[in-house]
Design a protein around this motif. Structure first.
Motif, PDB file in Angstrom:
ATOM      1  N   ASP A   1      23.433 -55.177 -61.549  1.00  0.00           N
ATOM      2  CA  ASP A   1      22.458 -55.739 -60.600  1.00  0.00           C
ATOM      3  C   ASP A   1      22.738 -55.131 -59.230  1.00  0.00           C
ATOM      4  N   ILE A   2      21.949 -54.137 -58.854  1.00  0.00           N
ATOM      5  CA  ILE A   2      22.220 -53.375 -57.623  1.00  0.00           C
ATOM      6  C   ILE A   2      21.925 -54.183 -56.362  1.00  0.00           C
ATOM      7  N   GLU A   3      21.416 -55.405 -56.505  1.00  0.00           N
ATOM      8  CA  GLU A   3      21.249 -56.268 -55.323  1.00  0.00           C
ATOM      9  C   GLU A   3      22.610 -56.758 -54.813  1.00  0.00           C
ATOM     10  N   TYR A   4      23.634 -56.634 -55.650  1.00  0.00           N
ATOM     11  CA  TYR A   4      24.980 -57.074 -55.266  1.00  0.00           C
ATOM     12  C   TYR A   4      25.903 -55.888 -55.076  1.00  0.00           C
ATOM     13  N   VAL A   5      26.920 -56.103 -54.236  1.00  0.00           N
ATOM     14  CA  VAL A   5      27.930 -55.060 -54.037  1.00  0.00           C
ATOM     15  C   VAL A   5      29.315 -55.650 -54.245  1.00  0.00           C
ATOM     16  N   GLU A   6      30.192 -54.827 -54.807  1.00  0.00           N
ATOM     17  CA  GLU A   6      31.597 -55.194 -54.947  1.00  0.00           C
ATOM     18  C   GLU A   6      32.336 -54.635 -53.741  1.00  0.00           C
ATOM     19  N   ILE A   7      33.112 -55.461 -53.059  1.00  0.00           N
ATOM     20  CA  ILE A   7      33.817 -55.044 -51.844  1.00  0.00           C
ATOM     21  C   ILE A   7      35.249 -54.658 -52.199  1.00  0.00           C
ATOM     22  N   VAL A   8      35.606 -53.422 -51.893  1.00  0.00           N
ATOM     23  CA  VAL A   8      36.953 -52.914 -52.189  1.00  0.00           C
ATOM     24  C   VAL A   8      37.630 -52.554 -50.875  1.00  0.00           C
ATOM     25  N   PRO A   9      38.732 -53.234 -50.526  1.00  0.00           N
ATOM     26  CA  PRO A   9      39.414 -52.952 -49.246  1.00  0.00           C
ATOM     27  C   PRO A   9      40.057 -51.566 -49.245  1.00  0.00           C
TER      28      PRO A   9
ATOM     29  N   LEU B   1      38.724 -59.290 -57.147  1.00  0.00           N
ATOM     30  CA  LEU B   1      37.293 -58.964 -57.238  1.00  0.00           C
ATOM     31  C   LEU B   1      36.507 -59.804 -56.247  1.00  0.00           C
ATOM     32  N   VAL B   2      35.739 -59.115 -55.375  1.00  0.00           N
ATOM     33  CA  VAL B   2      34.894 -59.801 -54.398  1.00  0.00           C
ATOM     34  C   VAL B   2      33.494 -59.205 -54.496  1.00  0.00           C
ATOM     35  N   ILE B   3      32.484 -60.064 -54.639  1.00  0.00           N
ATOM     36  CA  ILE B   3      31.092 -59.615 -54.763  1.00  0.00           C
ATOM     37  C   ILE B   3      30.228 -60.424 -53.800  1.00  0.00           C
ATOM     38  N   ILE B   4      29.370 -59.749 -53.043  1.00  0.00           N
ATOM     39  CA  ILE B   4      28.377 -60.434 -52.198  1.00  0.00           C
ATOM     40  C   ILE B   4      27.021 -59.762 -52.389  1.00  0.00           C
ATOM     41  N   HIS B   5      25.968 -60.408 -51.927  1.00  0.00           N
ATOM     42  CA  HIS B   5      24.637 -59.806 -51.950  1.00  0.00           C
ATOM     43  C   HIS B   5      24.559 -58.754 -50.846  1.00  0.00           C
ATOM     44  N   LYS B   6      23.858 -57.664 -51.114  1.00  0.00           N
ATOM     45  CA  LYS B   6      23.801 -56.563 -50.141  1.00  0.00           C
ATOM     46  C   LYS B   6      23.185 -57.001 -48.815  1.00  0.00           C
TER      47      LYS B   6
ATOM     48  N   ASN C   1      36.556 -50.694 -42.849  1.00  0.00           N
ATOM     49  CA  ASN C   1      37.783 -51.042 -43.580  1.00  0.00           C
ATOM     50  C   ASN C   1      37.556 -51.267 -45.073  1.00  0.00           C
ATOM     51  N   TYR C   2      36.283 -51.147 -45.503  1.00  0.00           N
ATOM     52  CA  TYR C   2      35.967 -51.503 -46.897  1.00  0.00           C
ATOM     53  C   TYR C   2      34.967 -50.508 -47.495  1.00  0.00           C
ATOM     54  N   ASN C   3      35.014 -50.394 -48.812  1.00  0.00           N
ATOM     55  CA  ASN C   3      33.992 -49.688 -49.573  1.00  0.00           C
ATOM     56  C   ASN C   3      33.087 -50.725 -50.227  1.00  0.00           C
ATOM     57  N   PHE C   4      31.784 -50.464 -50.225  1.00  0.00           N
ATOM     58  CA  PHE C   4      30.805 -51.378 -50.817  1.00  0.00           C
ATOM     59  C   PHE C   4      30.160 -50.676 -52.011  1.00  0.00           C
ATOM     60  N   ILE C   5      30.565 -51.088 -53.215  1.00  0.00           N
ATOM     61  CA  ILE C   5      30.142 -50.411 -54.445  1.00  0.00           C
ATOM     62  C   ILE C   5      29.099 -51.261 -55.154  1.00  0.00           C
TER      63      ILE C   5
END
Length: 875
Positions: free
Chosen positions: A463-471, A435-440, A454-458
């Motif tokens: 909190d929609i200000e953050y996105v989960e990064i899925v390789p 699990l990887v999360i960063i601010h949009k 190379n990644y999906n940003f979900i």
């Protein structure tokens, strides 16, 4: 010489050069065991060791990454224009130096049906040396194939580690040292800070109290156990069962068993004494007590109940087979109380209460306080990492208003608390293996390092200000990319798991580390801590704050299992004191935390700690001052004060009472007591004469003041002689070791010091000896002064004054001398010279066994306490 073309192409650090100069001296016994913290260049030193030994070598590492680092360091630091090609990564096709992993060796070992073929392979290939890198990773199955090699092939073993696994069970520690040998050399943290390879740093402890439901759980847990033991004391069936135990019914017949497990026999007697059952004198004879000798039984505490139940339910079960149905019922009751699990009785709460406290949600608020404080202090310079054990994805869907109801410690719970705190949301991120999360707002910066394709940003669920990064398939640089964002400051607070970031991950900019991990050991704690103390290129002012979280047990005056575990782990950390006098030492004492936590204002304690953590400039000065005072490490041992009251109070009272009851009260007696006594007993003087009258007077004085005088003199002698005794014992030990050539450093270069600290600890330190000599000395001194265990020989002081005042007379002869009678006699010779008249007893014979049991009974009150502690000091 297979390595004649290899040579280190850079200047050595001074501590490295000092170590290198000692290699030939250490390797003569075919062992070289080196302890060095992260950042000391263990791999480079390892290659230099291999080069100097000059034998065909197998290097074993815990992971492929570490294995590859060895080859990289060899080609980078030891080769000029041409690459060194006489190496292999394949254990099946070894070369001059073969780099492999422990797993690979174990798989290789299992291929051979006949183990003789396995040994023959190494002999035929002429592999004569093995390097064990990160030796603390050794597991049971790996140990076996290595120890067989060492035993049957007479190999040279080089062990490199940052932290020996001291907190593993005794068997594992024994295996570790049997394979790796005693520690020959230790490169210390002060050396690395002095050379600029590690930054100045400090450990801080942040305390919290359990929540109401946790407090209720702890009180309920303690009350259930207390009620159970109280009921057992009234249980006629259990009492009859104990009274019919073979140790009591046929004591003489089972003497060998009793002497082999004296705690068990003691626990039986202590239980019977606790229900006011008179103990027959002949049972006390077994424990070495003489006729009419006063025996003070300790209380039947949870510790003693644990000893009794562990033997009845597990260790002695087969011998009690006729009572199996009764024992089954007892076991069921223990299981229902959650105090028996995996064949281990636990009445102290090591598992139940530790899990509750160490995973307390109160620590979530502690983390918010710490990060908020560091953020205010460092602002844009903050680089904070919070490491914990589990992700806890079930808390991803948690609305803001529900965050404070989260009752588990983990990556997501910490993230949820921090994102609604005063810390800038943009600068918080999560980095774990799954699990990887960063601010949009950081997506653009992410894209400047690696392709966004190379990644999906979900969007994060709550909190929609953050996105989960899925390789997507094939993307494998996510950890490196997030690390770069952290290094350049887009991310300032990174929350992750210790499994991913705790060992091997490198981010030199870290200046704040919060250890929110409760699953771990000396080894993992030290590895995690190593993340924050590395220097950062171009940042000469870097300092590191390492935060440790403790949840206090309100039912335990000493703070409970959480703080106890932390204290034990601090034995592996060498750091700076937070006192006015700057010194560097291992252990938690340097932080001056309270001895007890009764009526402690935790908020004031935490506020003080937060304020101290802001003084990073002062921290750097403290390290510089402390380093300048010393030139190297020495070892010391502390004997803790174990009185019921504070040492200062006891010592003052002891001295004052001796004077008071010996002189002042005698004057009072003569002024007030004597006239009254004369009036009441005038008839004795008239009818029976002056002698009878004087006898009555002395008897009355003895009854009125004798006991107080006796106790006062006893206490005064005990406190007044404590440090002098330790100095004499240390002198006897040192001279014995010299006579047997166990220490070869010139006598005039060695200094023994003994001091009493303000809290009553007596400290003995050895300076000027080599690392292995000082370790051997301190280990042996600890064996002598700690509570009696099971030594082959026992020294008993022959001193009427001490005997009659019931002051300690029993000491273990250390294993160093106990293996041979001649060595023991030599030790006794110096003991008599320095300590006084004494006698030595062999404890494997009947008479010696009795004395050993009596000695252990003398130490019963300290059996479950930490009475001594070894430490490393810089001076």
């Amino acid at each position: 010489m297979p390595f004649k073309n290899l040579e280190f192409i850079f200047p050595w650090r001074s501590y490295q050069e000092k170590f290198i100069n000692n290699i030939s001296r250490h390797i003569v016994d075919n062992h070289l065991h080196v302890v060095a913290p992260p950042g000391s260049g263990k791999t480079i030193l390892g290659i230099e060791i291999v080069r100097r030994i000059g034998k065909k070598t197998l290097v074993l590492a815990p992971t492929l990454t570490v294995r590859n680092q060895w080859e990289n360091r060899l080609q980078t630091f030891f080769v000029g224009n041409e690459l060194f090609n006489d190496f292999s990564f394949d254990i099946n096709n070894p070369k001059a130096i073969t780099f492999s992993t422990y797993q690979s060796l174990h798989s290789f070992y299992k291929k051979f049906e006949q183990k003789a073929e396995y040994h023959a392979f190494f002999e035929n290939e002429k592999i004569e040396a093995i390097v064990l890198d990160e030796a603390h990773h050794l597991k049971n199955e790996w140990w076996k194939c290595l120890f067989e090699l060492k035993r049957d092939n007479n190999l040279t073993i080089v062990a490199l580690t940052a932290t020996p696994p001291y907190d593993s069970d005794a068997l594992e520690v024994s295996k570790y040292f049997r394979l790796c040998g005693d520690i020959d050399e230790e490169i210390t943290v002060p050396d690395l800070v002095k050379e600029g390879d590690l930054c100045p740093h400090q450990d801080y402890i942040y305390f919290s109290k359990p929540e109401e439901k946790e407090i209720h759980f702890i009180f309920e847990y303690r009350m259930r156990i207390s009620n159970f033991i109280d009921e057992l004391k009234l249980n006629t069936e259990f009492i009859a069962f104990i009274n019919n135990h073979r140790f009591l019914k046929s004591t003489q017949k089972y003497l060998n068993e009793i002497y082999g497990n004296p705690e068990y026999f003691s626990a039986i007697l202590i239980f019977l004494n606790s229900i006011n059952q008179e103990i027959p004198e002949e049972k006390l004879y077994i424990l070495g007590f003489e006729k009419n000798e006063k025996v003070e039984f300790p209380a039947f505490t949870n510790n003693w109940a644990e000893v009794l139940f562990q033997n009845l339910i597990v260790l002695d079960r087969l011998n009690l087979i006729e009572k199996e149905s009764f024992l089954n019922e007892l076991e069921t009751k223990l299981r229902r109380l959650n105090i028996f699990e995996n064949k281990k009785v636990d009445l102290i709460g090591d598992n139940q209460l530790y899990r509750s406290l160490s995973n307390s949600p109160s620590k979530l608020l502690s983390i918010v306080d710490i990060i908020s404080n560091e953020y205010l202090n460092l602002k844009a310079d903050l680089r904070a990492v919070v490491l914990t054990d589990y992700i806890k994805k079930e808390f991803k869907i948690t609305e803001d208003k529900e965050v404070h109801s989260i009752d588990r410690l983990g990556v997501i719970p910490i993230f949820q608390h921090l994102r609604i705190s005063s810390v800038s949301k943009v600068e918080i991120a999560v980095l774990t293996g799954t699990l990887v999360i960063i601010h949009k707002n950081n997506i653009t910066a992410f894209g400047s390092i690696e392709s966004l394709d190379n990644y999906n940003f979900i969007p994060f669920e709550t909190d929609i200000e953050y996105v989960e990064i899925v390789p997507k398939a094939g993307a494998n640089h996510l950890v490196n990319t997030i690390t770069k964002l952290f290094e350049i400051g887009n991310i300032k607070v990174l929350i992750g798991t210790k499994s991913l970031l705790g060992e091997g991950w490198d981010a030199p900019s870290i200046n704040t580390l919060v250890l929110a991990s409760f699953v771990g050991s000396f080894v993992s704690s030290n590895q995690m801590r190593g993340r924050a103390i590395r220097t950062q290129k171009g940042n000469l002012n870097k300092t590191g704050n390492i935060w440790h979280l403790v949840c206090l047990d309100p039912t335990d005056i000493n703070g409970g299992k959480d703080i106890e575990t932390l204290k034990r782990r601090f034995d592996a950390f060498v750091g700076i004191s937070n006192s006015e006098k700057n010194y560097i030492e291992s252990g938690i004492d340097r932080l001056s935390i309270p001895d007890s936590f009764n009526d402690i204002d935790i908020q004031s304690l935490n506020d003080y700690t937060l304020n101290e953590s802001k003084k990073r400039g002062v921290l750097k000065e403290r390290w510089n001052n402390a380093i300048s005072y010393g030139t190297g490490i020495s070892r010391e041992i502390k004997k803790y004060y174990t009185g019921d009251e504070a040492y200062e109070t006891e010592k003052s009272q002891s001295f004052n009472d001796v004077v008071r009851y010996s002189f002042l009260e005698l004057s009072v007696a003569l002024s007030f007591f004597l006239p009254q006594f004369l009036i009441k007993n005038l008839n004795i003087l008239i009818t029976k004469g002056a002698m009878a009258f004087m006898y009555s007077l002395l008897t009355a004085l003895g009854l009125s003041f004798g006991l107080k005088t006796y106790k006062s003199i006893k206490n005064y002698i005990q406190f007044g002689l404590l440090h002098k005794d330790l100095k004499r014992i240390a002198d006897a030990l040192l001279n014995s070791m010299y006579d047997l050539n166990m220490i070869t450093t010139k006598r005039e270069n060695i200094v023994l010091t003994t001091d009493i600290l303000p809290k009553g600890e007596v400290v003995c330190a050895i300076k000027g000896a080599t690392e292995i000599e000082s370790a051997l000395f301190i280990n042996s001194l600890q064996e002598i002064i700690e509570p009696i265990k099971n030594p082959r020989y026992l020294i008993v002081k022959k001193n009427w004054f001490r005997k009659n005042f019931e002051i300690q007379n029993y000491y273990s002869v250390p294993e160093l001398f106990g293996d041979k009678k001649q060595r023991c006699e030599l030790f006794l010779k110096y003991w008599k010279i320095h300590v006084g008249a004494s006698e030595v007893f062999y404890t494997r014979h009947l008479e010696g066994r009795k004395i050993l049991l009596k000695a252990r009974m003398f130490h019963l009150s300290n059996s479950f306490k930490e009475t001594t502690k070894k430490a490393v000091i810089w001076n």
